[in-house]
Scaffold this motif. Sequence first.
Motif, PDB file in Angstrom:
ATOM      1  N   GLY A  95      53.353  22.498 -30.925  1.00 31.66           N
ATOM      2  CA  GLY A  95      53.323  22.051 -32.319  1.00 31.66           C
ATOM      3  C   GLY A  95      54.690  21.766 -32.892  1.00 31.66           C
ATOM      4  O   GLY A  95      54.798  21.267 -34.007  1.00 31.66           O
ATOM      5  N   GLY A  96      55.773  22.075 -32.128  1.00 30.40           N
ATOM      6  CA  GLY A  96      57.118  21.742 -32.580  1.00 30.40           C
ATOM      7  C   GLY A  96      57.873  22.923 -33.165  1.00 30.40           C
ATOM      8  O   GLY A  96      57.356  24.033 -33.270  1.00 30.40           O
ATOM      9  N   MET A  97      59.089  22.649 -33.533  1.00 33.48           N
ATOM     10  CA  MET A  97      59.980  23.690 -34.038  1.00 33.48           C
ATOM     11  C   MET A  97      59.867  23.815 -35.556  1.00 33.48           C
ATOM     12  O   MET A  97      59.626  22.837 -36.254  1.00 33.48           O
ATOM     13  CB  MET A  97      61.432  23.351 -33.695  1.00 33.48           C
ATOM     14  CG  MET A  97      61.764  23.401 -32.223  1.00 33.48           C
ATOM     15  SD  MET A  97      63.505  22.999 -31.956  1.00 33.48           S
ATOM     16  CE  MET A  97      63.565  21.294 -32.529  1.00 33.48           C
ATOM     17  N   GLU A 113      63.592  29.952 -32.351  1.00 35.02           N
ATOM     18  CA  GLU A 113      62.546  29.761 -31.346  1.00 35.02           C
ATOM     19  C   GLU A 113      62.964  28.955 -30.121  1.00 35.02           C
ATOM     20  O   GLU A 113      62.375  29.088 -29.056  1.00 35.02           O
ATOM     21  CB  GLU A 113      61.348  29.057 -32.007  1.00 35.02           C
ATOM     22  CG  GLU A 113      60.757  29.835 -33.173  1.00 35.02           C
ATOM     23  CD  GLU A 113      59.734  29.013 -33.942  1.00 35.02           C
ATOM     24  OE1 GLU A 113      59.790  27.774 -33.853  1.00 35.02           O
ATOM     25  OE2 GLU A 113      58.879  29.608 -34.612  1.00 35.02           O
ATOM     26  N   VAL A 114      63.960  28.110 -30.231  1.00 38.16           N
ATOM     27  CA  VAL A 114      64.210  27.099 -29.203  1.00 38.16           C
ATOM     28  C   VAL A 114      64.696  27.679 -27.891  1.00 38.16           C
ATOM     29  O   VAL A 114      64.426  27.132 -26.826  1.00 38.16           O
ATOM     30  CB  VAL A 114      65.216  26.054 -29.735  1.00 38.16           C
ATOM     31  CG1 VAL A 114      65.460  24.955 -28.716  1.00 38.16           C
ATOM     32  CG2 VAL A 114      64.697  25.452 -31.033  1.00 38.16           C
ATOM     33  N   ARG A 115      65.424  28.776 -27.925  1.00 39.33           N
ATOM     34  CA  ARG A 115      65.958  29.340 -26.676  1.00 39.33           C
ATOM     35  C   ARG A 115      64.845  29.725 -25.697  1.00 39.33           C
ATOM     36  O   ARG A 115      65.067  29.806 -24.497  1.00 39.33           O
ATOM     37  CB  ARG A 115      66.828  30.561 -26.971  1.00 39.33           C
ATOM     38  CG  ARG A 115      68.154  30.214 -27.631  1.00 39.33           C
ATOM     39  CD  ARG A 115      69.080  31.407 -27.685  1.00 39.33           C
ATOM     40  NE  ARG A 115      70.307  31.076 -28.402  1.00 39.33           N
ATOM     41  CZ  ARG A 115      71.351  30.471 -27.862  1.00 39.33           C
ATOM     42  NH1 ARG A 115      71.311  30.117 -26.596  1.00 39.33           N
ATOM     43  NH2 ARG A 115      72.425  30.214 -28.577  1.00 39.33           N
TER      44      ARG A 115
END
Length: 405
Positions: free
Chosen positions: A138-140, A130-132
């Motif tokens: 709500g965060g990773m 998800e980070v890219r």
Amino acid sequence: MTDLRDVVICSPLRTPVGRMGGSLAPLSALDLATTVLRALVERTGIDPAVVDGVIGAQGYPTMEAPALGRVAALDAGFPITATGYQLDRRCGSGLQAVLNAAMEVQTGISDVVVALGVESMSNAPLYTEEVRRGVPTGGMLFRDALTRGRETVGGRNHPTPDGNVGTAETLRAEYGISREEQDALALRSHQRAVTAHDSGSFDAEIVPVEVATRRGSVVIDRDEHPRADSTPEALAALRPILLGKDARSTVTAGNSSGQNDAAAACIVTTSKHAAAYGLTPMLSLRSWAVAGVDPRRFGVAPVPASRIALERAGIGLNDLDVIELNEAFAVQVLACLADWRIDAEDPRLNPRGSGISIGHPIAATGIRMLATLAHELPDLDGTLALETMCIGGGQALAAVFERAS
């Protein structure tokens, strides 16, 4: 097209099998792979320059060693001419590396190939996709590769939300297999593996591994997973993994395979090239097969895979001297034996233990089993062996090997 060439297996070796988070945990999968490759060269005396390629199997890779076979070969001191790649057929990956090597040799594409299987389940990655695209509200979410792989292996159309344990319980219900039968098989597995270690039966196949610790280097030369203190009472006291969902569940950590770390490798070539390079063939490949079943009952897939492999070899189960059936779960083994009409205490079955006792370092298991059966056959004065394992996602591999003359 020319006729297919013969295939022989030389010097199958393996590291000890480490427990999850155990003595081998400080080593990466690449560390284990290079250790066994260096030992293979040292023990056989083969010139790495004659190796056409290294086929590396790994089920839980990272990008620390992309195209594992190539990176492991380079790190082990093979010349830049040694090619390599990586494959994943889950629990069957190690054996598939051997079979892919065999096909290259049979067709004349390669003359000498090293099949390599390795897993460091202690270092399996936690990951996010998800980070890219930016951190979501709500965060990773970091996923555990070990758990996630068991949940998604059947794809969207054949979900296995309870992982492989859930599929094992499916077989328990379908075949009416009791907890007592499962625990009895698990106990026999540990007893056979401990006996094999104590008698020195594993010595020729195991490559000691040096591990640096705070107190200095230690050498690991014995599997960590077999339990000499296992008893019926201890196994019976373990809580079924899915008891919270199903009061009839029976699969426990004690009658299931372990999560482990190990590497194994062998040389695949022709008898002609083995003689030319001073190698001693231990096995020849007679036949092999792969089969698929419903992912939700994957444990019985060795039955159709073995039937096809045996038919191709022109033999039956009664002709076998050794049957190496990987113990993913005791219930899965018992289901296969029921279909085969083979007694659970048949002395041909896993004479030196299997996944429950020795451990199941996913992609290393197939070549670990090969190393074991290669030494079992002459020790038992046998000729023919079957190696087979179920594969998460509804597959199985089976291969018939003959003791080299």
